[in-house]
Design a protein around this motif. Structure first.
Motif, PDB file in Angstrom:
ATOM      1  N   GLN A  10       2.103  45.017  40.757  1.00 38.10           N
ATOM      2  CA  GLN A  10       1.688  44.663  39.402  1.00 38.10           C
ATOM      3  C   GLN A  10       2.882  44.594  38.470  1.00 38.10           C
ATOM      4  OE1 GLN A  10      -1.580  43.842  38.511  1.00 38.10           O
ATOM      5  NE2 GLN A  10      -0.527  43.093  36.680  1.00 38.10           N
ATOM      6  N   ALA A  11       3.817  45.525  38.634  1.00 36.61           N
ATOM      7  CA  ALA A  11       5.016  45.530  37.796  1.00 36.61           C
ATOM      8  C   ALA A  11       5.849  44.269  38.038  1.00 36.61           C
ATOM      9  CB  ALA A  11       5.852  46.778  38.083  1.00 36.61           C
ATOM     10  N   ARG A  12       5.951  43.872  39.298  1.00 38.83           N
ATOM     11  CA  ARG A  12       6.708  42.656  39.644  1.00 38.83           C
ATOM     12  C   ARG A  12       6.031  41.421  39.055  1.00 38.83           C
ATOM     13  NH1 ARG A  12       7.070  42.033  45.865  1.00 38.83           N
ATOM     14  NH2 ARG A  12       4.841  41.681  45.528  1.00 38.83           N
ATOM     15  N   PHE A  13       4.713  41.362  39.152  1.00 41.57           N
ATOM     16  CA  PHE A  13       3.942  40.252  38.587  1.00 41.57           C
ATOM     17  C   PHE A  13       4.149  40.192  37.071  1.00 41.57           C
ATOM     18  CE2 PHE A  13      -0.069  38.729  36.680  1.00 41.57           C
ATOM     19  CZ  PHE A  13      -0.182  37.484  37.275  1.00 41.57           C
ATOM     20  N   ASN A  14       4.011  41.335  36.406  1.00 35.86           N
ATOM     21  CA  ASN A  14       4.162  41.378  34.950  1.00 35.86           C
ATOM     22  C   ASN A  14       5.580  40.993  34.526  1.00 35.86           C
ATOM     23  OD1 ASN A  14       1.510  42.227  34.691  1.00 35.86           O
ATOM     24  ND2 ASN A  14       2.022  44.396  34.499  1.00 35.86           N
ATOM     25  N   LYS A  15       6.572  41.451  35.295  1.00 37.10           N
ATOM     26  CA  LYS A  15       7.960  41.102  34.971  1.00 37.10           C
ATOM     27  C   LYS A  15       8.177  39.599  35.078  1.00 37.10           C
ATOM     28  CE  LYS A  15      12.778  42.016  36.216  1.00 37.10           C
ATOM     29  NZ  LYS A  15      13.718  42.772  37.100  1.00 37.10           N
ATOM     30  N   THR A  16       7.554  38.987  36.087  1.00 41.66           N
ATOM     31  CA  THR A  16       7.706  37.536  36.262  1.00 41.66           C
ATOM     32  C   THR A  16       7.083  36.779  35.097  1.00 41.66           C
ATOM     33  OG1 THR A  16       7.654  37.835  38.662  1.00 41.66           O
ATOM     34  CG2 THR A  16       7.319  35.608  37.832  1.00 41.66           C
ATOM     35  N   LEU A  17       5.907  37.193  34.676  1.00 40.19           N
ATOM     36  CA  LEU A  17       5.276  36.544  33.526  1.00 40.19           C
ATOM     37  C   LEU A  17       6.153  36.694  32.280  1.00 40.19           C
ATOM     38  CD1 LEU A  17       1.461  37.392  33.789  1.00 40.19           C
ATOM     39  CD2 LEU A  17       2.720  35.436  34.711  1.00 40.19           C
ATOM     40  N   THR A  18       6.754  37.867  32.120  1.00 30.66           N
ATOM     41  CA  THR A  18       7.640  38.090  30.978  1.00 30.66           C
ATOM     42  C   THR A  18       8.849  37.160  31.035  1.00 30.66           C
ATOM     43  OG1 THR A  18       6.983  40.422  30.792  1.00 30.66           O
ATOM     44  CG2 THR A  18       9.075  39.807  29.794  1.00 30.66           C
ATOM     45  N   ALA A  22       9.703  34.258  28.381  1.00 26.23           N
ATOM     46  CA  ALA A  22      10.997  34.232  27.692  1.00 26.23           C
ATOM     47  C   ALA A  22      11.657  32.862  27.832  1.00 26.23           C
ATOM     48  CB  ALA A  22      11.913  35.321  28.255  1.00 26.23           C
ATOM     49  N   ALA A  23      11.532  32.265  29.017  1.00 25.42           N
ATOM     50  CA  ALA A  23      12.095  30.921  29.233  1.00 25.42           C
ATOM     51  C   ALA A  23      11.405  29.900  28.348  1.00 25.42           C
ATOM     52  CB  ALA A  23      11.953  30.536  30.700  1.00 25.42           C
ATOM     53  N   ASN A  24      10.083  29.997  28.232  1.00 27.32           N
ATOM     54  CA  ASN A  24       9.340  29.034  27.413  1.00 27.32           C
ATOM     55  C   ASN A  24       9.467  29.308  25.915  1.00 27.32           C
ATOM     56  OD1 ASN A  24       8.302  27.153  29.244  1.00 27.32           O
ATOM     57  ND2 ASN A  24       6.631  28.524  29.831  1.00 27.32           N
ATOM     58  N   ALA A  25       9.799  30.542  25.560  1.00 22.77           N
ATOM     59  CA  ALA A  25       9.975  30.878  24.149  1.00 22.77           C
ATOM     60  C   ALA A  25      11.206  30.192  23.559  1.00 22.77           C
ATOM     61  CB  ALA A  25      10.087  32.389  23.981  1.00 22.77           C
ATOM     62  N   GLU A  26      12.080  29.664  24.434  1.00 23.65           N
ATOM     63  CA  GLU A  26      13.274  28.944  23.971  1.00 23.65           C
ATOM     64  C   GLU A  26      12.954  27.528  23.505  1.00 23.65           C
ATOM     65  OE1 GLU A  26      16.004  28.966  27.212  1.00 23.65           O
ATOM     66  OE2 GLU A  26      16.134  31.163  27.317  1.00 23.65           O
ATOM     67  N   ASP A  27      11.716  27.082  23.695  1.00 26.10           N
ATOM     68  CA  ASP A  27      11.334  25.718  23.319  1.00 26.10           C
ATOM     69  C   ASP A  27      11.530  25.521  21.810  1.00 26.10           C
ATOM     70  OD1 ASP A  27      10.248  23.216  23.032  1.00 26.10           O
ATOM     71  OD2 ASP A  27       8.344  23.671  24.017  1.00 26.10           O
ATOM     72  N   PRO A  28      12.349  24.557  21.418  1.00 29.38           N
ATOM     73  CA  PRO A  28      12.572  24.323  19.982  1.00 29.38           C
ATOM     74  C   PRO A  28      11.408  23.586  19.311  1.00 29.38           C
ATOM     75  CG  PRO A  28      13.792  22.725  21.279  1.00 29.38           C
ATOM     76  CD  PRO A  28      13.191  23.686  22.260  1.00 29.38           C
ATOM     77  N   ASN A  29      10.508  23.034  20.120  1.00 32.40           N
ATOM     78  CA  ASN A  29       9.357  22.306  19.584  1.00 32.40           C
ATOM     79  C   ASN A  29       8.216  23.282  19.327  1.00 32.40           C
ATOM     80  OD1 ASN A  29      10.570  19.580  20.175  1.00 32.40           O
ATOM     81  ND2 ASN A  29      10.440  20.393  22.255  1.00 32.40           N
ATOM     82  N   VAL A  63       0.334  28.599  37.639  1.00 32.40           N
ATOM     83  CA  VAL A  63      -0.307  28.104  36.425  1.00 32.40           C
ATOM     84  C   VAL A  63       0.535  28.447  35.195  1.00 32.40           C
ATOM     85  CG1 VAL A  63      -2.246  28.658  34.894  1.00 32.40           C
ATOM     86  CG2 VAL A  63      -2.684  27.918  37.234  1.00 32.40           C
ATOM     87  N   ARG A  64       1.069  29.666  35.169  1.00 38.25           N
ATOM     88  CA  ARG A  64       1.882  30.081  34.023  1.00 38.25           C
ATOM     89  C   ARG A  64       3.189  29.297  33.955  1.00 38.25           C
ATOM     90  NH1 ARG A  64       0.194  34.417  31.018  1.00 38.25           N
ATOM     91  NH2 ARG A  64       1.783  35.215  29.594  1.00 38.25           N
ATOM     92  N   ALA A  65       3.669  28.826  35.100  1.00 36.72           N
ATOM     93  CA  ALA A  65       4.958  28.127  35.151  1.00 36.72           C
ATOM     94  C   ALA A  65       4.825  26.605  35.145  1.00 36.72           C
ATOM     95  CB  ALA A  65       5.724  28.550  36.410  1.00 36.72           C
ATOM     96  N   GLN A  66       3.624  26.104  34.968  1.00 40.14           N
ATOM     97  CA  GLN A  66       3.333  24.671  35.078  1.00 40.14           C
ATOM     98  C   GLN A  66       4.314  23.797  34.299  1.00 40.14           C
ATOM     99  OE1 GLN A  66       1.596  22.196  36.290  1.00 40.14           O
ATOM    100  NE2 GLN A  66       0.769  20.883  34.718  1.00 40.14           N
ATOM    101  N   HIS A  67       4.604  24.131  33.048  1.00 38.10           N
ATOM    102  CA  HIS A  67       5.489  23.309  32.210  1.00 38.10           C
ATOM    103  C   HIS A  67       6.768  24.039  31.849  1.00 38.10           C
ATOM    104  CE1 HIS A  67       2.575  20.108  30.331  1.00 38.10           C
ATOM    105  NE2 HIS A  67       2.765  19.948  31.625  1.00 38.10           N
ATOM    106  N   ILE A  68       7.199  24.981  32.657  1.00 36.70           N
ATOM    107  CA  ILE A  68       8.315  25.836  32.261  1.00 36.70           C
ATOM    108  C   ILE A  68       9.559  25.014  31.901  1.00 36.70           C
ATOM    109  CG2 ILE A  68       9.177  26.258  34.627  1.00 36.70           C
ATOM    110  CD1 ILE A  68       9.499  29.242  33.685  1.00 36.70           C
ATOM    111  N   GLU A 102      13.512  30.718  40.792  1.00 36.75           N
ATOM    112  CA  GLU A 102      14.671  31.553  40.467  1.00 36.75           C
ATOM    113  C   GLU A 102      14.240  32.790  39.668  1.00 36.75           C
ATOM    114  OE1 GLU A 102      18.125  33.374  40.136  1.00 36.75           O
ATOM    115  OE2 GLU A 102      17.688  31.694  41.483  1.00 36.75           O
ATOM    116  N   LEU A 103      13.335  32.609  38.727  1.00 38.46           N
ATOM    117  CA  LEU A 103      12.867  33.748  37.927  1.00 38.46           C
ATOM    118  C   LEU A 103      12.043  34.711  38.777  1.00 38.46           C
ATOM    119  CD1 LEU A 103      11.951  31.912  34.600  1.00 38.46           C
ATOM    120  CD2 LEU A 103      13.981  33.294  35.104  1.00 38.46           C
ATOM    121  N   MET A 104      11.265  34.177  39.705  1.00 45.93           N
ATOM    122  CA  MET A 104      10.520  35.039  40.621  1.00 45.93           C
ATOM    123  C   MET A 104      11.471  35.861  41.489  1.00 45.93           C
ATOM    124  SD  MET A 104       7.405  32.584  41.919  1.00 45.93           S
ATOM    125  CE  MET A 104       6.808  33.827  43.095  1.00 45.93           C
TER     126      MET A 104
END
Length: 203
Positions: A10-18, A22-29, A63-68, A102-104
């Motif tokens: 669960q910790a590994r799963f949660n870390k991956t989502l985080t 974080a990668a998607n939070a960089e979206d300037p749009n 699903v979470r990484a669909q548009h990363i 890579e993030l996984m």
């Protein structure tokens, strides 16, 4: 021992989502005041929770990484032709799959799980791989609920025939279960387009 392993998983799963977030939070749009792809990824996770609450760990990650980091490859970096569009989509799939993988890996997943997620994110085996088909279903349901109306407003020059074609193409990519879910009242259909959707899928 089993509980400890479950906690580690669960910790590994949660870390991956985080890491994905974080990668998607960089979206300037921005969309509704949030980074566009971060909001999209959360909508994807919300939809899989509604449509397939018992989905596999791999499917939930895909699903979470669909548009990363989708914004890193703008459409205009490829020729503005039909062939250019398909090349752009293929390039995006590969980039998104590699980024997710890579993030996984950073989070501690093994090669087998990484490859499974990359296969879905890369849209490989859509009619033969259950994870890929589920991701496609979720993407289509999210598009219908959250983005179809905005897309319609952005294409005022499209006539009814063009819209019927777009809706039918989307519908055909969905599994029978996803089609039934879309019509069950469990997603919010754009009211002004309901007659068009009904016409498209009934012919």
């Amino acid at each position: 021992m089993i509980e400890n392993q479950e906690s580690v998983n669960q910790a590994r799963f949660n870390k991956t989502l985080t890491l994905f977030d974080a990668a998607n939070a960089e979206d300037p749009n921005l969309d509704e005041g949030q980074p566009k792809e971060l909001l999209y990824s959360k909508r994807m996770s919300d939809m899989i929770g509604r449509f397939a609450p018992d989905a596999s760990e791999a499917a939930q990650l895909a699903v979470r990484a669909q548009h990363i980091q989708r914004w890193k490859v703008p459409r205009n970096t490829y020729p503005m032709t039909r062939e250019g569009y398909h090349a752009w989509r293929t390039g995006l799939y590969a980039l998104q799959a590699d980024t997710a993988g890579e993030l996984m890996r950073q989070a501690g997943y093994d090669d087998a799980m990484i490859e499974r997620v990359k296969m879905a994110v890369g849209k490989r085996g859509i009619k033969s791989n259950p994870d890929t088909q589920l991701l496609e279903d979720i993407a289509d349901l999210v598009f219908i609920e959250h983005y179809l109306l905005g897309f319609a407003h952005s294409k005022p020059d499209y006539d009814e025939a063009k819209w019927l074609e777009i809706i039918r193409k989307t519908w055909k990519k969905m599994s029978k279960n996803a089609q039934a879910f879309a019509l069950s009242g469990k997603i919010k259909l754009p009211e002004t387009l309901v007659p068009l959707i009904t016409k498209a899928i009934s012919q």
